[in-house]
Design a protein around this motif. Structure first.
Motif, PDB file in Angstrom:
ATOM      1  N   SER A   1      41.549  34.039  49.025  1.00 46.63           N
ATOM      2  CA  SER A   1      41.916  32.733  48.470  1.00 46.63           C
ATOM      3  C   SER A   1      41.946  32.744  46.940  1.00 46.63           C
ATOM      4  O   SER A   1      41.995  31.687  46.319  1.00 46.63           O
ATOM      5  CB  SER A   1      40.957  31.661  48.984  1.00 46.63           C
ATOM      6  N   SER A   2      41.940  33.921  46.340  1.00 43.65           N
ATOM      7  CA  SER A   2      41.992  33.978  44.877  1.00 43.65           C
ATOM      8  C   SER A   2      43.411  33.716  44.393  1.00 43.65           C
ATOM      9  O   SER A   2      44.368  33.949  45.118  1.00 43.65           O
ATOM     10  CB  SER A   2      41.573  35.350  44.365  1.00 43.65           C
ATOM     11  N   ASN A   3      43.538  33.292  43.144  1.00 47.86           N
ATOM     12  CA  ASN A   3      44.865  33.127  42.565  1.00 47.86           C
ATOM     13  C   ASN A   3      45.314  34.424  41.895  1.00 47.86           C
ATOM     14  O   ASN A   3      44.573  35.415  41.861  1.00 47.86           O
ATOM     15  CB  ASN A   3      44.889  31.953  41.589  1.00 47.86           C
ATOM     16  N   VAL A   4      46.527  34.406  41.377  1.00 48.31           N
ATOM     17  CA  VAL A   4      47.105  35.611  40.786  1.00 48.31           C
ATOM     18  C   VAL A   4      46.191  36.181  39.709  1.00 48.31           C
ATOM     19  O   VAL A   4      45.896  37.375  39.678  1.00 48.31           O
ATOM     20  CB  VAL A   4      48.501  35.308  40.179  1.00 48.31           C
ATOM     21  N   LYS A   5      45.715  35.294  38.846  1.00 46.62           N
ATOM     22  CA  LYS A   5      44.893  35.739  37.720  1.00 46.62           C
ATOM     23  C   LYS A   5      43.653  36.482  38.220  1.00 46.62           C
ATOM     24  O   LYS A   5      43.371  37.602  37.778  1.00 46.62           O
ATOM     25  CB  LYS A   5      44.477  34.511  36.904  1.00 46.62           C
ATOM     26  N   ALA A   6      42.947  35.884  39.199  1.00 50.86           N
ATOM     27  CA  ALA A   6      41.724  36.503  39.700  1.00 50.86           C
ATOM     28  C   ALA A   6      42.040  37.854  40.341  1.00 50.86           C
ATOM     29  O   ALA A   6      41.288  38.822  40.182  1.00 50.86           O
ATOM     30  CB  ALA A   6      41.054  35.582  40.702  1.00 50.86           C
ATOM     31  N   ARG A   7      43.161  37.938  41.034  1.00 52.38           N
ATOM     32  CA  ARG A   7      43.517  39.196  41.682  1.00 52.38           C
ATOM     33  C   ARG A   7      43.832  40.277  40.653  1.00 52.38           C
ATOM     34  O   ARG A   7      43.417  41.421  40.789  1.00 52.38           O
ATOM     35  CB  ARG A   7      44.727  38.999  42.603  1.00 52.38           C
ATOM     36  N   VAL A   8      44.572  39.898  39.628  1.00 52.08           N
ATOM     37  CA  VAL A   8      44.904  40.874  38.592  1.00 52.08           C
ATOM     38  C   VAL A   8      43.634  41.326  37.893  1.00 52.08           C
ATOM     39  O   VAL A   8      43.422  42.515  37.660  1.00 52.08           O
ATOM     40  CB  VAL A   8      45.903  40.274  37.578  1.00 52.08           C
ATOM     41  N   MET A   9      42.747  40.369  37.589  1.00 52.41           N
ATOM     42  CA  MET A   9      41.522  40.713  36.868  1.00 52.41           C
ATOM     43  C   MET A   9      40.614  41.600  37.714  1.00 52.41           C
ATOM     44  O   MET A   9      39.857  42.397  37.188  1.00 52.41           O
ATOM     45  CB  MET A   9      40.772  39.442  36.471  1.00 52.41           C
ATOM     46  N   SER A  10      40.716  41.470  39.074  1.00 53.99           N
ATOM     47  CA  SER A  10      39.862  42.368  39.853  1.00 53.99           C
ATOM     48  C   SER A  10      40.601  43.629  40.267  1.00 53.99           C
ATOM     49  O   SER A  10      40.139  44.351  41.132  1.00 53.99           O
ATOM     50  CB  SER A  10      39.237  41.628  41.040  1.00 53.99           C
ATOM     51  N   GLY A  11      41.769  43.888  39.637  1.00 54.81           N
ATOM     52  CA  GLY A  11      42.331  45.224  39.781  1.00 54.81           C
ATOM     53  C   GLY A  11      43.579  45.368  40.632  1.00 54.81           C
ATOM     54  O   GLY A  11      43.757  46.351  41.336  1.00 54.81           O
TER      55      GLY A  11
END
Lengths: 500, 311, 359
Positions: free
Chosen positions: A319-329
């Motif tokens: 349920s993360s957004n794009v930003k959170a996904r990018v930040m976690s790699g």
């Protein structure tokens, strides 16, 4: 008979077509063979009037003709089906067939179209329901509409650009049958392709282009595919081998029973399960439109997930957004490089921080640090051989290949653990294709995971450690490299092994 | 008078006044509809209508001919439309921006021309006379409504039916809609997008000018500054509401006609409610209507997009 | 942008001005000298400059306000309504607190409330766009008309001032002088507020994540979404901020220049700052700092036109025509590729030369 003589077409920096002679006879299928970027489509676009040749002339039955646009081409009875269809999705088949039609009166009459369709069906085995909306048709059916459209306009020369690229082998077989029927009627047909087996199957005559020049020209009889392959790729050029290294890296991206429901309540992705480990490339094969696009969008956070889960290195990101996904790699090289991969009207500098603008060194005390941003852009440009004037150049001034190198560079320099790449080499010339492929393999060798979604089965076979096939939104179990078999995977793409 | 008879008189008044009030919106919206289906969003309708208001009035005053008044009002708005076309079709500028500029120019011109021609004297004109058909017009209740309107209303009705037929049942209409969906496809199929877009813009401008002239000549009978008061924008909104179908446009325009007559009539019955709240009604109704339609309709895919050829 | 482009645009704006000048012929005024006289009256005299600067204040603020959503290609045409509602809220709190609170508090409260009022007015169109996909151009415009009638109702009803009732000029009571924004050398101190806002929004757009994401959205929503921009949240924030700042323009107008809530007629360009803001922002390329300059330019034209009206009896409607023409010629200046045009001419000439040689 159509003859093109000494055709030259230059684009800024590229000599796309270099003094080409090309002849086309009625009652023949002429294969125009060559690698991506060899100049095949450009040459045919010159014949069809989309491009104007810098020099050279076109003769029809010995008389020079001037073809400045598609209308001129049609009045010379030449028709072309491009890779991107010229259809209006919101219109019905009958409406699409009637656009710009001169005969049949001023009033729209479905019966008129219907009777002509019947004719085509009887003659060439092309059948289609005229009342259906094009939006609801499969790619194969849309292609049939395109061919019908040309026949309606009385074309006796048909040019088809990579006609089978988005078709299932079965649909391709049907198309070939229709083409043979058309040929028997005396039509001249050009098939632009880079697939050797297609040439062997249907062509009567073949012309091979390499780097804009004709390197081989013959009737097909007596020609072997080895000869054609050598002509196409060139002597001494080895088919590139990608050196994969054994990598030890912990962690994986796990897509578990993912469901994506579309706006029309249709299931686009159905129970998709993929496990991507670090240090490997997983190829996702499938005929386009089988849920690959939606799967990737859901994976990157751009589409709502209805059920299932995604974990990355043990962390749940469903349920993360794009930003959170990018930040976690997570990184993503999209297929739509001009509309999605970059903000086309902004500078390369601003485009270089698309997935890294949330933190240092580009954002310091909530303020952009333009010195650092420019440095990043310069780094991408120099490290990935992007041909650009400077980092201040606008993205729209870059060619497709350079834009793709820029996006690949930007995503890789952001060092995501897992990188998604969708059709990363489509439309690129041979040099850029090789470059991008090599970079992807290198990235894997550095202990990162790559999810390679591609419609080019040969690309997948060459690069992947494992292949997963998608069919109607579902995924197959993964196939290991040692079990790769072109035919077997091709059958899976058609639904073999999938329930329903 | 009991409540029922008041209600009856009131609804008759609304129904009888409806077509006249609906006419200018319908005219402008019909033009905008054709514009949009060719892919051109024309926000300048407001300005074109305003230009039509003064040109129609002036021509009528100087020539006394209703026909010339409407014709020249329409043509004057066509000139503004060609300007919009030059900027958005030929130069491919943003249509919202250009439309706003057209609105300004028409707005300013209407007031400027009026002041230049008539200074401060108020000019009053008579509306286009209603038609009279023996017996039919005298029918109770419906006679006046159906058979006693002015000729412009009947002509607009015919135009509406004609446009509906043209758009959905002829090759020309199909070609025009193709231009609005995908100009590149149109061009490949031998349809000239530029030509169709200009033709649409000329038609749209003409209809907006007619609508404006009708407002001064047949509704108000005089010129007021900025007298359309957003009617052009309401026409644009109606096109969305009508989902690009002229017959729905007719229904929508009649509904707006009813709203206008309703508040003009009810004001005198309810003096305790400040008139400003009634004046707000058309705008609020517009918002509610387009809220109802939302984004469910299929808009022309190339709406508001300039056609830029590659290569 | 090429270096020649700004010059080209200025050149086109001048063409727009020259074309506008021909309307002066209708009033028997020589076009060029009339327009020059207009510019002189707006920019050439001390009184003119002071009046121009004062008039530019609300124009700057509303133009800056609409730049924020415009950057994301979200067309907030509702600056006028947001400005009006901001002035209603400011007048109301100003009159309510008058005398009972120190001026600084009254002014702060009025600034705050005008912001809230403007943002409130921007809310419905924004919510409708985000949740139902309605066209924001239409909805923001409709809100303007509603606001005009709201002001009309208030100044002739609940907020009607005693003095004004006598003079038949509908307006509210006057903001007491201690609470008014003061003047410095004839220029209202509101201009400082305007410039502070301009600089702040310049930094917001250029140097923050929010501004960066708005710029991505202005390019394409798909690319912005790919870049991780929360489209809906950004749009909401951009619109509420825009409405709020437009509302502040209303406060500055009421406390600084008009000193009361005035009737704003639909047709009156001199109070339609929300509409004038559109060309102002656009010809400044949505750059907040350039906007200050273009607003002063537009205010100068307005002031010059006042003088033309007094001296030659020329209708103030000329100003609206000029604004429209400047706007349309400015976009022409942006879109026309002069290189291509000259190339066309050259090619044409070459062909003629070739033909001539053949003969």
């Amino acid at each position: 008979m159509i003859a093109m003589k000494g055709i030259v077409k230059e684009f800024p920096g590229v000599l796309a077509v270099d003094h080409v002679d090309f002849e086309l006879y009625p009652g023949e299928i002429h294969a125009l063979l060559g690698e991506n970027g060899a100049g095949k489509t450009t040459l045919m676009n010159v014949l069809y009037g989309i491009y104007k040749a810098d020099s050279g002339e076109t003769l029809i039955n010995g008389k020079p003709v001037r073809i400045n646009n598609a209308v001129d081409a049609q009045s010379n009875r030449i028709g072309m089906v491009h890779q991107h269809f010229s259809l209006i999705p919101a219109f019905t088949v009958a409406e699409n067939l009637s656009i710009g039609l001169k005969d049949g009166g001023f009033i729209l009459k479905e019966e008129y179209v219907g009777s002509k369709i019947k004719e085509a069906e009887d003659k060439y085995g092309i059948h289609i329901d005229v009342n259906r909306k094009v939006d609801d048709l499969s790619i194969g059916e849309q292609q049939r509409v395109e061919v019908l459209k040309l026949l309606f306009r009385g074309a006796n020369t048909l040019i088809l650009d990579e006609p089978t690229s988005a078709l299932t082998p079965q649909e391709a077989e049907n198309l070939f049958l229709s083409l043979k029927a058309l040929k028997a009627e005396g039509k001249a047909i050009v098939v632009i392709t880079h697939k050797l087996y297609e040439v062997m199957e249907i062509a009567d005559r073949v012309t091979v282009l390499r780097k804009g020049r004709v390197v081989f020209k013959s009737m097909k009889a007596g020609v072997t595919s080895d000869i054609l392959a050598e002509a196409m790729i060139g002597k001494g050029v080895e088919l590139a081998k990608y050196k994969k290294e054994e990598v030890k890296a912990e962690g994986s991206l796990v897509i578990e029973k993912l469901m994506v429901i579309g706006e029309r309540h249709d299931t686009l992705v159905n129970d998709a399960t993929i496990r991507l480990n670090k240090g490997e490339i997983i190829g996702v094969a499938g005929v386009s439109g089988n849920g690959q696009k939606e799967l990737v969008e859901a994976l990157f956070g751009m589409r709502k997930i209805s059920a299932g889960s995604i974990t990355m290195g043990g962390k749940d990101i469903t349920s993360s957004n794009v930003k959170a996904r990018v930040m976690s790699g997570l990184g993503y090289i999209p297929e739509e490089r001009k509309t999605k991969g970059v903000a086309i009207s902004l500078s390369l500098s601003l485009n270089s921080v698309i997935h890294s603008h949330w933190g240092a060194p580009y954002l310091v005390n909530k303020m952009f640090n333009y010195t650092a941003i420019r440095k990043l852009a310069k780094q991408i440009i120099s490290k990935f051989n992007v041909a650009a004037k400077s980092e201040a150049a606008l993205a729209k001034n870059l060619s497709g290949g350079n834009l793709q190198k820029f996006i690949v560079g930007r995503e890789m320099l952001n060092e995501p653990d897992y990188l998604i790449a969708v059709n990363p080499t489509s439309g690129l010339d041979i040099g850029a294709t090789e470059y991008v492929r090599k970079e992807l393999v290198d990235y894997r060798n550095r202990g990162k995971g790559v999810l390679l979604v591609s419609e080019d089965l040969d690309e997948l076979l060459a690069l992947s450690d494992q292949i997963v096939v998608m069919y109607r939104g579902s995924t197959s179990p993964s196939v290991n490299q040692k079990d790769f078999d072109r035919l077997k995977i091709g059958a899976m793409m058609l639904g073999e092994g999938f329930t329903r | 008078m009991n409540f029922l008879s008041v209600l009856f008189i009131f609804s008759m008044a609304v129904i009888l006044g409806m077509p006249v009030r609906a006419a200018p919106i319908f005219a402008a919206a019909l033009g905008e509809n054709v514009d949009q289906q060719a892919g051109t969003l024309n926000l300048g309708v407001e300005g074109m209508m305003l230009l039509g208001t003064i040109v129609g009035l002036a021509v009528l005053v100087y020539t006394g001919s209703y026909l010339l008044a409407f014709l020249i009002a329409g043509l004057s708005a066509v000139l503004l439309g060609l300007f919009h076309g030059l900027v958005t079709i030929t130069l491919k500028a943003d249509q919202v921006v250009s439309g706003t500029a057209i609105w300004f120019i028409g707005w300013g011109l209407s007031g400027y021309i009026y002041t230049a021609l008539f200074k401060t004297t108020e000019i009053v004109v008579k509306p286009v006379p209603d038609i009279y058909i023996p017996y039919l017009t005298n029918l109770p209740y419906i006679g006046k409504f159906l058979f006693g309107e002015d000729p412009v209303i009947y002509l607009l009705l015919i135009a509406g039916i004609g446009i509906n037929f043209f758009l959905y049942h002829t090759k020309g209409g199909l070609n025009l809609r193709t231009v609005g969906e995908d100009p590149l496809v149109a061009e490949i199929m031998g349809v000239n997008p530029t030509l169709y877009r200009y033709a649409a813009i000329i038609f749209g401008g003409f209809m907006a000018g007619i609508g404006g002239a009708y407002l001064t000549i047949s509704i108000v009978g005089a010129f007021e500054f900025d007298m359309t008061a957003g009617m052009g924008f309401i026409a644009v909104a109606l096109v969305y509401f009508a989902k690009w179908k002229p017959y729905r446009l007719l229904l929508g325009s009649l509904a707006f006609g009813a709203v206008y007559v309703f508040y003009l009539t009810i004001e005198s019955y309810l003096p305790s409610i400040p008139y400003q709240f009634f004046e707000m009604l058309p705008y609020i109704v517009t918002m509610v209507l387009i809220l109802y339609v939302g984004s469910r309709a299929h808009a022309p895919a190339a709406l508001a997009m300039p056609y830029i050829k590659e290569g | 942008m090429q270096i020649g482009k700004p010059l080209q645009i200025i050149f086109f704006i001048i063409i727009g001005l020259i074309i506008s000048s021909f309307f002066l012929l209708a009033s028997n005024v020589s076009p060029i000298s009339g327009i020059l006289y207009m510019l002189y009256s707006g920019f050439g005299t001390r009184i003119g400059v002071i009046a121009t600067l004062n008039d530019s204040i609300p124009m700057i603020i509303v133009a800056i306000a609409i730049i924020i959503p415009f950057t994301a290609k979200f067309w907030n045409i509702g600056g006028q309504g947001q400005y009006l509602v901001g002035s209603i809220f400011a007048t109301w709190i100003g009159l309510d607190l008058a005398g009972s609170m120190p001026p600084a508090i009254v002014i702060m409260a009025a600034l705050l409330l005008s912001f809230v009022g403007g943002a409130l007015w921007a809310f419905p169109p924004t919510a409708m766009k985000l949740y139902f996909g309605t066209n924001e151009v239409i909805t923001t415009l409709m809100m303007n008309f509603v606001a005009v009638y709201l002001v009309d109702y208030l100044v002739s009803g609940p907020m009607e001032g005693a003095l004004q009732r006598a003079t038949h000029a509908p307006s509210s009571s006057t903001i007491p002088s201690p609470d008014q924004l003061f003047y410095l050398h004839g220029v209202n101190i509101g201009i400082v507020i305007a410039i502070v806002i301009a600089v702040a929004i310049f930094f917001l757009i250029r140097y923050t994540n929010f501004g960066y994401e708005l710029r991505l959205m202005g390019n394409s929503n798909i690319a912005a979404q790919y870049a991780g921009a929360p489209l809906k949240r950004n749009m909401f924030q951009a619109m509420l901020l825009s409405g709020g700042i437009a509302g502040i323009a209303g406060m500055v107008q009421v406390f600084g220049l008009a000193h009361a809530l005035l009737l704003s007629e639909l047709s009156d360009i001199t109070t339609s700052f929300g509409y004038v803001a559109i060309p102002i922002a656009l010809i400044a390329f949505l750059n907040p700092l350039l906007t200050v300059i273009s607003a002063i330019f537009f205010a100068g034209i307005l002031n010059g036109a006042y003088v033309l009206e007094v001296v030659y009896g020329i209708s103030l409607n000329l100003v609206i025509i000029i604004y429209g023409l400047i706007m349309i010629f400015a976009i022409m200046g942006v879109m026309i590729n002069l290189n291509r045009v000259t190339k066309l001419f050259r090619r044409g000439r070459k062909n003629k030369l070739v033909e001539a040689a053949k003969n």
